[in-house]
Design an enzyme around this catalytic site. Structure first.
Site, PDB file in Angstrom:
ATOM      1  N   ASN A   1     -10.438  -3.503  -6.674  1.00  0.00           N
ATOM      2  CA  ASN A   1      -9.687  -2.747  -7.387  1.00  0.00           C
ATOM      3  C   ASN A   1      -9.744  -2.135  -8.859  1.00  0.00           C
ATOM      4  OD1 ASN A   1      -6.710  -3.209  -6.444  1.00  0.00           O
ATOM      5  ND2 ASN A   1      -7.400  -1.821  -5.783  1.00  0.00           N
TER       6      ASN A   1
ATOM      7  N   ASP B   1       0.780  -1.182  -0.260  1.00  0.00           N
ATOM      8  CA  ASP B   1      -0.138   0.134  -0.409  1.00  0.00           C
ATOM      9  C   ASP B   1       0.603   0.974  -0.013  1.00  0.00           C
ATOM     10  OD1 ASP B   1      -2.072   1.385  -0.084  1.00  0.00           O
ATOM     11  OD2 ASP B   1      -2.620   0.973   2.198  1.00  0.00           O
ATOM     12  N   GLY B   2       0.414   2.301  -1.283  1.00  0.00           N
ATOM     13  CA  GLY B   2       1.091   3.148  -0.860  1.00  0.00           C
ATOM     14  C   GLY B   2       1.370   4.144  -2.017  1.00  0.00           C
TER      15      GLY B   2
ATOM     16  N   TRP C   1       3.403   7.635  -1.901  1.00  0.00           N
ATOM     17  CA  TRP C   1       4.225   7.798  -2.999  1.00  0.00           C
ATOM     18  C   TRP C   1       4.726   8.866  -4.212  1.00  0.00           C
ATOM     19  CZ3 TRP C   1       8.133   6.842  -7.060  1.00  0.00           C
ATOM     20  CH2 TRP C   1       9.314   6.390  -6.339  1.00  0.00           C
TER      21      TRP C   1
END
Length: 240
Positions: free
Chosen positions: A64, A16-17, A21
């Site tokens: 998703n 995740d991220g 980022w």
């Protein structure tokens, strides 16, 4: 009490991220996905060096598919490109490769290539790397229940034995059949939720949450998570 340094059989990671980022660097989300993809072989190699036999990654959930079509298309193309670039490396390092999830939703060309890579790496034994693709925990449990229902409908002996069914019996109908349940589930980026991931299999998993965004998650971060795991006292509902 330290967990006697018993090496986990299976470590799973909720990556995740990537988007955050990229945003921190003034880039598009896709830039974060590309950078995040680079971490996967590094973490697989580190798991192998630690003696961990299974490492899995929550790559793309059933939910998703609701993301913008262009992002979904990019992610699927990135998946194909990454496999194509890394298959020789997987063979050299003895990595067995698996994709688990709802394959019916994948592009036929990607699905065919996934099957080819799985066959190519099937005899590798150093470590098994699993990508959960088009996967969700609820979907997995539901497809397992449907599979069991169809089997019972055509076989009276299965129907008559349902009262004696144990959780381990039902687990055989999940897409993870044959894969040990995760001992440790790591989630990056500071979020502290399971996000519909391995709901059945993670019943007794240890969880480790880190603020580190996935593209910044390196081998030393994995080692920190493992050190924390070894300090846990796993009782499985019992008293020592």
């Amino acid at each position: 009490m330290e967990n006697e340094r018993k090496i986990p059989a299976h470590v799973s990671i909720i990556m995740d991220g990537n988007g955050r980022w990229a945003a921190q660097r003034g880039k598009e989300r896709t830039y974060g996905h590309v950078e995040g993809t680079k971490r996967v072989p590094e973490i697989v190699a580190e798991c192998a060096s630690q003696g961990i036999k299974y490492v899995s990654f929550y790559t793309f959930s059933e939910e998703n598919w609701n993301r913008p079509k262009e992002e979904v298309k990019f992610l699927m193309e990135l998946m194909w490109k990454s496999m194509h670039e890394k298959v020789d490396e997987m063979m050299r390092q003895g990595v067995r490769f698996l994709i688990l999830g709802n394959r019916e939703r994948l592009n036929p060309l990607l699905r065919t290539y996934v099957e080819e890579v799985e066959k190519m790496t099937a005899s590798n034994t150093t470590v098994t790397a699993i990508l959960f693709l088009s996967y969700s925990g609820q979907w997995d449990i539901l497809q397992a229940a449907k599979k069991l229902a169809r089997e019972a409908a055509g076989n009276p002996s299965v129907l008559s034995s349902l009262d004696d069914m144990q959780p381990s019996d039902f687990s055989k109908y999940l897409v993870t059949s044959g894969v040990p349940d995760p001992d440790l589930i790591i989630r990056t980026s500071g979020e502290q939720r399971i996000s519909n991931y391995l709901l059945w299999q993670g019943a007794y998993s240890e969880f480790y949450f880190t603020d580190t965004l996935w593209p910044d998650f390196k081998e030393e971060n994995l080692r920190e998570a493992l050190e924390e795991y070894y300090r846990r006292d796993r009782r499985y509902g019992k008293v020592k």
